[in-house]
Design an enzyme around this catalytic site. Structure first.
Site, mmCIF file in Angstrom:
data_model
loop_
_atom_site.group_PDB
_atom_site.id
_atom_site.type_symbol
_atom_site.label_atom_id
_atom_site.label_comp_id
_atom_site.label_asym_id
_atom_site.label_seq_id
_atom_site.Cartn_x
_atom_site.Cartn_y
_atom_site.Cartn_z
ATOM 1 N N HIS A 1 0.820 -1.218 0.000
ATOM 2 C CA HIS A 1 0.000 0.000 0.000
ATOM 3 C C HIS A 1 0.849 1.262 0.000
ATOM 4 O O HIS A 1 0.349 2.337 -0.303
ATOM 5 C CB HIS A 1 -1.057 -0.016 1.123
ATOM 6 N N ASP B 1 1.240 -7.652 2.372
ATOM 7 C CA ASP B 1 1.347 -6.222 2.084
ATOM 8 C C ASP B 1 2.805 -5.776 1.900
ATOM 9 O O ASP B 1 3.366 -5.091 2.746
ATOM 10 C CB ASP B 1 0.679 -5.442 3.226
ATOM 11 N N SER C 1 3.929 2.339 8.496
ATOM 12 C CA SER C 1 3.728 1.368 7.429
ATOM 13 C C SER C 1 5.043 1.130 6.717
ATOM 14 O O SER C 1 5.717 2.082 6.327
ATOM 15 C CB SER C 1 2.724 1.891 6.414
HETATM 16 N N1 ARG Z 1 -4.634 0.529 7.500
HETATM 17 C C1 ARG Z 1 -3.344 0.565 6.881
HETATM 18 C C2 ARG Z 1 -2.781 1.982 6.958
HETATM 19 O O1 ARG Z 1 -3.272 2.769 7.689
HETATM 20 C C3 ARG Z 1 -3.382 0.035 5.499
HETATM 21 C C4 ARG Z 1 -4.029 0.906 4.482
HETATM 22 C C5 ARG Z 1 -4.010 0.398 3.076
HETATM 23 N N2 ARG Z 1 -4.902 -0.724 2.875
HETATM 24 C C6 ARG Z 1 -6.201 -0.613 2.516
HETATM 25 N N3 ARG Z 1 -6.909 -1.706 2.386
HETATM 26 N N4 ARG Z 1 -6.774 0.531 2.274
HETATM 27 O O2 ARG Z 1 -2.157 2.557 6.128
HETATM 28 N N1 GLU Z 2 -1.173 1.409 7.558
HETATM 29 C C1 GLU Z 2 -0.627 2.501 8.296
HETATM 30 C C2 GLU Z 2 0.331 3.371 7.511
HETATM 31 O O1 GLU Z 2 0.219 3.574 6.366
HETATM 32 C C3 GLU Z 2 -0.002 1.964 9.524
HETATM 33 C C4 GLU Z 2 -1.086 1.546 10.360
HETATM 34 C C5 GLU Z 2 -1.244 2.420 11.551
HETATM 35 O O2 GLU Z 2 -1.786 3.519 11.459
HETATM 36 O O3 GLU Z 2 -0.772 1.913 12.559
HETATM 37 O O4 GLU Z 2 1.199 4.006 8.017
#
Ligand code: ARG
Ligand code: GLU
Length: 722
Positions: A86, A222, A648
């Site tokens: 991502h 990921d 991330s």
């Molecule tokens: N929750 C993760 C973050 O905050 C992954 C985001 C990307 N994945 C998604 N399915 N949108 O960045």
């Molecule tokens: N997916 C998040 C990012 O892009 C990390 C997840 C979180 O917020 O801990 O940084």
């Protein structure tokens, strides 16, 4: 009832005084002083100098800011880096088309020649950091106005940064810590030639999609791979075909043993923002205004996008990144609000504030400095409420709408009335770029629905004038207005916009001033400029100032407590242990997932759970090579490291400092950790590095990449793949 309330307060007081195991995002330079003993006690086998050093190669030399917001880490001596799928998403999308759909099918460069240049992408390494509080605050006095103070700080910072980077190609930034009670200097080295090496198909890299996002149990592969290139002298350089792979000072070896429950882990990366020292008033505002309204607006967007994307493959690619971005924060806010409520965050802060007030009142000196702080903050937050609401809609239902932000590109030309070829050429580029990811029907639905929401939820006083027009001229029918907008505007189709730009002259400008899209944007921008901006600024400045003093007071009140500064996109260490958790009564989560779970979720009917055939074949044949543990391929694991957005792609390391995983998310029940950490519920989610290797090797056949890496087993025997 009374007794329950008493018990609650009692519990809150208890937890407030407890040592907060696993909470914290620590400053690498200060580990020796504050954390290393604790880390070693918890199992870490190396020294603080191994993590951060200015004298020798250390882990910090293998960790980078990837692009603007993520973290990445080096995993070979040839500049190979791993980050999240991502995080590479924008780049993968930019290289994708319906014919070469790397989002759907993945991509693997089978040789260095096939690695794809990524204009605009860069990575940033920390060279050194330094506490420059004294120099930054030099000349600052308590009698100064806030404005004078900021001016002095800025002037000093510019000087310090200049000196720090003199005669180097480095960049420097100075950031406030503890709300400006301390300042640190960061000297960075930026590499601009970064190439896309490979990523799995979305059905692996984004497996579970937005359905599983922020959730455990998780099965997302990921990750994506990139390579840093340097000039012949191993120095940063702009892209050039004859640049060579960067030879780093340090890269991470990969641990092949995996993780057990209770193992020590640390996450080393660039957390973006936390707000651990907010007051109860701020949290209440988040719970009552910001989160619910923003959630509501994004829900509308998501509903529209999901329908459109499911119906059309092209729209799916065009809106993939937009959808992911919109739904990511949406889901996090829902989890955050639930978490804060469950933790009684407001009540906990009230208990702290009561204690603070008592402490502040305890001596005349304290009273003078801190006595009226909290009541003042409370008043300001009350004043802030209508502006927060207005801002939420201005953003979610205004400027962030695609065409409204596109219209922003035209602003300079139209307002300054200067037609030069440069501006026109730039506009052409922006137009092509914008329309690549645009679908008129979908866009119109979004705009109509969001303007309706704006109209229904915000006091007329804080609505853009265009909504008044809709009320009067269109009798409140938003759709009647947008019908006209899309029909009449010369800016809402690529063809029309390009036509304008190709035949640009003075009369075009005149027409543009009355273009309905331009007018829509103007009304939204004017609302912000005249009704929101100044008040927000003034109130936020007052809050900053008071928070600075509040923070100073908190530090003084609990002298023996170890405080960590809020995340501010500077390099931090979080450490904890591998562990499951109990999200709700009666449910207990294990600390890892396996390929079995991917097969269990498999459903070709559901986009997010459509497992690639080839992965199923590998599963059926149990063709796992060296990547399995007791016959199973582990996919993800969770641990109690305190992480946030920006983490991330961060390396998750074991007690030996070897790479065991790549951080990519947090569990939903713990998403309030940006504001309040709960050691029982907060877990970071990491990809098990062996799953990435399994995919690279067995799924993609990109064994040449594995050969670049150093795989280690416990006693450490180096394994080289033939
Ligand atoms: N929750 C993760 C973050 O905050 C992954 C985001 C990307 N994945 C998604 N399915 N949108 O960045
Ligand atoms: N997916 C998040 C990012 O892009 C990390 C997840 C979180 O917020 O801990 O940084």
């Amino acid at each position: 009832m009374k007794i329950q309330k008493f018990l609650l307060v009692f519990l809150i007081i208890l937890t407030t005084f407890q040592t907060k195991a696993d909470e914290g995002m620590w400053i690498p330079m200060l580990l020796e002083k504050y954390n290393i003993a604790d880390m070693q006690e918890k199992g870490f086998k190396l020294t603080a100098e191994d993590i951060y050093s200015v004298n020798q190669a250390s882990m910090k030399d293998a960790v980078m800011i990837f692009g603007r917001g993520c973290t990445g880490e080096l995993i070979s001596n040839q500049g190979l880096l791993i980050t999240n799928h991502h995080c590479g998403y924008g780049q993968i999308q930019a290289h994708s088309s319906v014919e070469h759909d790397y989002l759907t099918n993945g991509y693997w460069a089978m040789s260095k020649e096939q690695e794809l240049a990524c204009p605009g992408l860069n990575v940033t390494f920390l060279i050194r950091m330094e506490d420059v509080s004294t120099q930054v605050l030099n000349g600052v006095t308590s009698e100064m106005s806030e404005e004078e103070r900021q001016k002095t700080i800025k002037k000093n910072s510019v000087e310090i940064a200049k000196t720090a980077t003199a005669e180097t190609h480095y960049e420097a930034s100075i950031k406030p810590f503890y709300y400006g009670n301390e300042y640190y200097l960061f000297v960075y080295e930026v590499f601009n030639d970064v190439r896309y090496v490979g990523s799995p198909p979305s059905a692996i890299g984004k497996f579970g999609g937005d359905t599983d996002n922020w959730m455990w149990p998780r099965h997302t592969g990921d990750f994506s791979l990139f390579r840093i290139y340097a000039n012949q002298d191993n120095q940063p350089a702009e892209y050039a075909a004859d640049n060579v792979p960067y030879q780093p000072k340090k890269y991470f070896a990969i641990a092949m043993d995996g993780v057990k429950k209770d193992d020590f882990t640390m996450v080393f990366g660039y957390p973006y923002k936390t707000e651990e020292y907010l007051t109860s008033y701020a949290i209440q505002q988040k719970l009552e205004i910001d989160n619910p309204h923003r959630i509501k607006a994004r829900q509308k967007k998501i509903d529209i996008l999901t329908l459109a994307m499911n119906a059309d493959a092209k729209v799916r690619i065009q809106y993939a990144a937009k959808h992911a971005g919109i739904s990511n924060a949406w889901k996090k806010w829902i989890g955050e609000s639930k978490g804060l409520t469950r933790m009684h965050a407001v009540e906990k802060k009230e208990v702290l504030e009561k204690r603070f007030q008592e402490w502040a009142n305890s001596t005349p000196e304290n009273k003078k400095k801190y006595g009226s702080l909290l009541p003042q903050l409370k008043t300001i937050y009350t004043k802030l409420t209508p502006y927060r609401l207005a801002y939420a809609y201005y953003y979610e239902a205004g400027v962030s709408l695609d065409i409204v932000s596109y219209a922003g590109y035209w602003e300079k030309l139209i307002t300054e009335k200067k037609i030069d070829t440069n501006t026109v050429e730039n506009l052409k580029k922006a137009t092509t770029g914008f329309y690549k990811n645009y679908n008129a029907t979908t866009d119109k639905k979004l705009v109509t629905s969001l303007l309706q929401l704006y109209y229904d939820n915000v006091d007329a006083n804080y609505q853009p004038t265009i909504l008044l027009t809709i009320k009067n001229k269109y009798k409140g029918h938003v759709k009647a207005y947008t019908d006209q907008l899309y029909l009449k505007s010369k800016l809402v189709s690529e063809e029309k916009a390009m036509n304008l730009l190709n035949n640009f002259n003075g009369s075009t400008l005149k027409k543009l001033e009355k273009d309905p899209l331009y007018l829509l944007r103007q009304s939204i921008v004017a609302l912000y400029d005249f009704k929101i901006k100044d008040s927000l600024l003034v109130l936020n400045n007052q809050i900053d100032l008071l928070q600075r003093t509040y923070m100073e007071g908190l530090l003084a009140m609990d002298k023996d407590k170890l405080f960590y500064p809020d995340a501010n996109q500077t390099l931090r260490v979080a450490y904890g242990k591998v562990n499951g958790y109990e999200p709700i009564d009666g449910v207990s989560y294990k600390h890892y997932t396996t390929l079995e779970g991917i097969i269990e979720k498999d459903n070709p009917e559901i986009y997010d759970y459509d497992v690639p055939d080839q992965l199923k074949t590998l599963y059926n044949k149990k063709d796992y090579g060296q990547y399995a543990e007791n016959g199973e391929v582990h996919v993800c694991f969770i641990a109690s490291n305190h992480t946030t957005g920006g983490n991330s792609g961060s390396p998750v390391l074991n007690a030996n400092g070897d790479l065991i995983g790549v951080n990519f998310d947090r569990c939903w029940e713990g998403t309030m950790s940006d504001i309040m950490y709960d050691k029982d519920q907060c877990r970071n989610i990491a990809l098990d590095i062996r799953y990435a290797l399994f995919i690279i090797d067995k799924f993609a056949g990109a064994n040449h990449l594995i050969k670049e890496m150093s795989l280690v087993r416990k006693n450490p025997v180096e394994i080289k793949v033939e």
